[in-house]
Design an enzyme around this catalytic site. Structure first.
Site, mmCIF file in Angstrom:
data_model
loop_
_atom_site.group_PDB
_atom_site.id
_atom_site.type_symbol
_atom_site.label_atom_id
_atom_site.label_comp_id
_atom_site.label_asym_id
_atom_site.label_seq_id
_atom_site.Cartn_x
_atom_site.Cartn_y
_atom_site.Cartn_z
ATOM 1 C CB CYS A 2 48.677 43.243 73.054
ATOM 2 S SG CYS A 2 48.491 42.258 74.465
ATOM 3 N NE ARG A 27 52.493 42.932 68.311
ATOM 4 C CZ ARG A 27 53.617 44.009 68.320
ATOM 5 N NH1 ARG A 27 54.145 44.452 67.684
ATOM 6 N NH2 ARG A 27 53.799 44.413 69.717
ATOM 7 C CD1 TRP A 75 51.333 37.604 75.822
ATOM 8 C CD2 TRP A 75 51.156 36.170 74.098
ATOM 9 N NE1 TRP A 75 52.170 36.623 75.976
ATOM 10 C CE2 TRP A 75 51.963 35.761 75.175
ATOM 11 C CE3 TRP A 75 50.649 35.409 73.331
ATOM 12 C CZ2 TRP A 75 52.596 34.421 74.897
ATOM 13 C CZ3 TRP A 75 51.375 34.230 73.100
ATOM 14 C CH2 TRP A 75 52.054 33.698 73.890
ATOM 15 C CG ASN A 101 51.259 46.105 73.718
ATOM 16 O OD1 ASN A 101 51.557 45.495 74.775
ATOM 17 N ND2 ASN A 101 51.929 46.307 72.720
ATOM 18 N N GLY A 102 50.645 46.330 77.099
ATOM 19 C CA GLY A 102 51.471 46.429 78.126
ATOM 20 C C GLY A 102 51.041 46.057 79.588
ATOM 21 C CD GLU A 481 68.898 26.881 76.445
ATOM 22 O OE1 GLU A 481 68.617 25.574 76.728
ATOM 23 O OE2 GLU A 481 68.484 27.626 75.410
ATOM 24 C CE LYS A 485 68.060 27.809 71.846
ATOM 25 N NZ LYS A 485 67.298 27.429 73.217
ATOM 26 C CD GLU A 488 66.626 23.909 70.200
ATOM 27 O OE1 GLU A 488 65.237 23.690 70.409
ATOM 28 O OE2 GLU A 488 67.108 24.964 70.449
ATOM 29 C CG HIS A 504 85.192 10.193 84.760
ATOM 30 N ND1 HIS A 504 86.127 9.251 85.664
ATOM 31 C CD2 HIS A 504 85.103 11.427 85.310
ATOM 32 C CE1 HIS A 504 86.557 9.884 86.643
ATOM 33 N NE2 HIS A 504 86.013 11.332 86.622
ATOM 34 C CE LYS A 603 58.499 29.276 70.826
ATOM 35 N NZ LYS A 603 59.966 29.314 71.262
HETATM 36 C C1 G6P Z 1 60.240 22.436 72.363
HETATM 37 C C2 G6P Z 1 60.784 23.551 72.125
HETATM 38 C C3 G6P Z 1 62.081 23.994 72.985
HETATM 39 C C4 G6P Z 1 61.177 23.849 74.522
HETATM 40 C C5 G6P Z 1 60.646 22.698 74.744
HETATM 41 C C6 G6P Z 1 59.700 22.958 76.045
HETATM 42 O O1 G6P Z 1 61.186 21.320 72.270
HETATM 43 O O2 G6P Z 1 61.425 23.522 70.856
HETATM 44 O O3 G6P Z 1 62.473 25.306 72.865
HETATM 45 O O4 G6P Z 1 62.298 24.327 75.562
HETATM 46 O O5 G6P Z 1 59.778 22.256 73.606
HETATM 47 O O6 G6P Z 1 58.619 23.634 75.695
HETATM 48 P P1 G6P Z 1 57.933 24.497 76.782
HETATM 49 O O7 G6P Z 1 56.717 25.264 76.108
HETATM 50 O O8 G6P Z 1 57.285 23.577 77.595
HETATM 51 O O9 G6P Z 1 58.786 25.366 77.488
#
Ligand code: G6P
Length: 608
Positions: A2, A27, A75, A101-102, A481, A485, A488, A504, A603
């Protein structure tokens, strides 16, 4: 989460409010609104569209005359995005208007109390209890009513409040949510961050947690919770707009990495009542859990990786067979599930097309669906039988960090909560785990302190052709993960392997100088991982290791070691992922990549 703005001055308020809200758009928000005090009543306008729509509706603000106003970008947390739930919220008589906000953690209790007094509520928000409480305590003294009301609030808040009896007075109050006061010649302002006011003034007065401010066009007085006056010097900021949006960070990704302790605290603390974990409104109960013979976790991308950790945690504590699947695979594999299957769906955005389709498929087959989602009112949140929200706040960088971390913390809470219902794990273990869960934000904070060391490591990484991550058990889930990262955002080819699988096939790729990142934090398998490190080292690999404090023996095998604090092994992922988020960030930075918007990625993937 927010954005808040507020104005009291000698000129019209609405223009400032709309401009400020537009500057806070970055934001993330799903609705917005403004209230301007004019001749003893409020002119209010709201939208569930963009700020541009609010501007159109108010004719650039000219339809809302008045010199005192408050504005808000919402938000959603409590209650879906809608006109009624958008702020500002007013008290029953219309005397008080509030932006917040909060999260008010005890709002249900306060709402019940106010309802018993005969108060009718217009929205589903936690916020609406605030103007109603102020009205309850108001006996002609605005400040005193606000102070009494905020003393009843548990949780976090930044507030802007106006009263129709008090033109020329804006009251602000803050606890655990951001809020600053801007000072200028003809007006004073409040805002969630400097972005909203930096074009009007660089003179800032910081308001601390627990304080309340009485703001007029030419004065600001700060009061502590005990009502004593607080004296504080103003500060002068020299940020430009771009820096202000990112709170001084160069990229949203780094800002969001640094926000993780707060995001995890917000997600966890709001569910803890004493030593209990309480998920408000959850339909899943002890009987349904006893009837569950299998758990399916379904997600995409990093959410899938959070699910991998979730599998280890749930199986360990509940002893219920748990499977993790990519949503894009699950939806087409004719999964064998029925009304004894609990399907846990994870999605930061709540809009990922494959994940939504998988959820619908699970429901069709009779499974109870529980979604772990960050965006309130999103498609997945609406479609699932149950939702547990992560309170990460808006995540802007494409590469998720705080979204992933808060998903992990929901898994821990879910597992502890369910294990208590099922008595499926020793109570001593559960209590210790609970204590560690509460400490998690502080431990993540400690890991973040390693940033300079990790930055230096990233500098030495350069731009290799390829890089490997290895681990076992939870270390393996985090490897996936960490590797994602890096690839990506830095475009370096990187892969994660279960360390036992190296022999293997993958070990054929290890050659002189190849970097292998070994996650060696899972203590029960530390020795085995150490053997794997020796194997790759013998073939010329340059090993970077991550281990828990005290395991210094790894230092003789690895060229560099990052140590993380000791905690319950089930919570390790939350700590060991952080160095590799930072690592990926700096490797990409040194390569000159577009960190917040990596090529070809989105995203939220709303197409199959
Ligand atoms: C996209 C984003 C990732 C995310 C994935 C799943 O590939 O770039 O960062 O983990 O989607 O998105 P979600 O909103 O379902 O967690």
């Amino acid at each position: 989460m927010c954005g808040i703005v507020g104005f009291t001055g000698k000129t019209q308020a609405a223009g400032f409010l709309l401009d400020g809200l537009e500057r806070l758009e970055y934001r993330g928000y799903d609705s917005a609104g403004v209230a301007v005090l004019n001749g003893g009543s409020f002119g209010i306008e709201k939208t569930t569209e963009r700020i541009k729509n609010l501007m159109d509706k108010t004719d650039g603000g000219s339809k809302l005359p008045g010199t005192d106003g408050i504005g808000h970008t919402r938000w959603a947390t409590h209650g879906a995005p809608s006109y009624e739930n958008a702020h500002p919220h007013t008290s029953s008589s219309g005397k008080f208007a509030v932006v917040h906000n909060g999260i008010i953690e005890n709002y249900i209790q306060l709402k019940d109390e106010l309802k018993a007094d005969g108060v009718n509520f217009k929205s589903e928000t936690d916020t609406e209890v605030i103007p109603q409480l102020i009205e309850k305590y108001y006996e002609g003294d605005f400040l005193s009513a606000v102070q009494k009301a905020v003393s009843r609030l548990e949780g976090s808040y930044a507030l802007g409040i106006l009263c129709t009896d008090c033109p020329g007075t804006l009251i602000a109050s803050k606890k655990f949510s951001p809020l600053i006061i801007g000072l200028s010649e003809n007006a004073n302002f409040i805002a969630s961050d400097v972005t909203a006011i930096v074009s009007h003034t660089k003179d800032i007065l910081y308001i601390e947690d627990g304080e309340t401010a009485v703001i007029t066009p030419d004065s600001v007085k700060l009061y502590a919770a005990d009502k004593s006056e607080v004296k504080r010097e103003k500060s002068v900021i020299n940020w430009d707009i771009a820096a202000a949006e990112k709170s001084g960070y160069d990229h949203f990704m780094m800002k969001e990495i640094m926000e993780q302790p707060a995001a995890v605290a917000q997600t966890v603390d709001s569910r803890i009542k004493g030593r209990e974990i309480v998920f408000e409104g959850l339909k899943l109960d002890a009987e349904m859990l006893r009837n569950t013979d299998r758990i399916e976790i379904v997600a995409c991308g990093s959410a899938y990786h959070a699910g991998m950790v979730g599998k280890y945690v749930l199986e360990e504590l509940l002893r219920i067979p748990t499977n993790v699947d990519y949503a894009s695979e699950f939806r087409y594999r004719n999964p064998i599930i029925n009304n004894k299957t609990l399907t846990v769906i994870i999605s930061q955005s709540g809009e990922t097309a494959d994940t939504l389709a998988a959820l619908k498929e699970a429901k069709r087959l009779g499974s109870h669906t529980l979604a772990i989602v960050n965006v309130v009112g999103s498609s997945i949140a609406k479609a699932a039988d149950d939702v547990i929200y992560t309170w990460a706040g808006p995540e802007i960088a494409v590469a998720t960090t705080k979204g992933y971390s808060t998903q992990l913390s929901v898994f821990y809470m879910l597992a502890i909560w369910a294990a208590r219902q099922l008595h499926s794990a020793g109570s001593e273990r559960i209590e210790r785990l609970f204590d560690e869960l509460v400490r998690l934000p502080e431990l993540i904070e400690r890991v973040i302190l390693n940033e300079p060391q990790i930055k230096e490591m990233a500098k030495q990484c350069g731009d290799p052709k390829s890089l490997f991550f290895i681990g076992r058990n939870i270390d393996y889930a985090v490897s996936l993960e960490a590797s994602l990262k890096l690839k990506e955002i830095s475009y370096i080819h990187s892969e994660a392997y279960a360390a036992g699988e190296l022999k293997h096939g993958t070990i054929s790729l290890i050659e002189e100088g190849r970097t292998v990142v070994a996650l060696a934090c899972y203590e029960q398998l530390f020795e085995k991982l150490l053997s794997n490190i020796k194997e790759v080292k013998a073939r010329g690999a340059n090993v970077i290791a991550c281990a828990v404090e005290g395991h210094t023996e790894v230092a003789s095998e690895a060229s560099q070691v990052i140590y993380i604090p000791r905690t319950d092994p089930l919570l390790l992922a939350s700590l060991e992922v952080v160095p590799f988020q930072i690592y990926a960030y700096y490797v990409a930075l040194y390569k000159g990549c577009d960190i917040d918007k990596p090529r070809n990625l989105a995203k939220s993937v709303t197409v199959e």
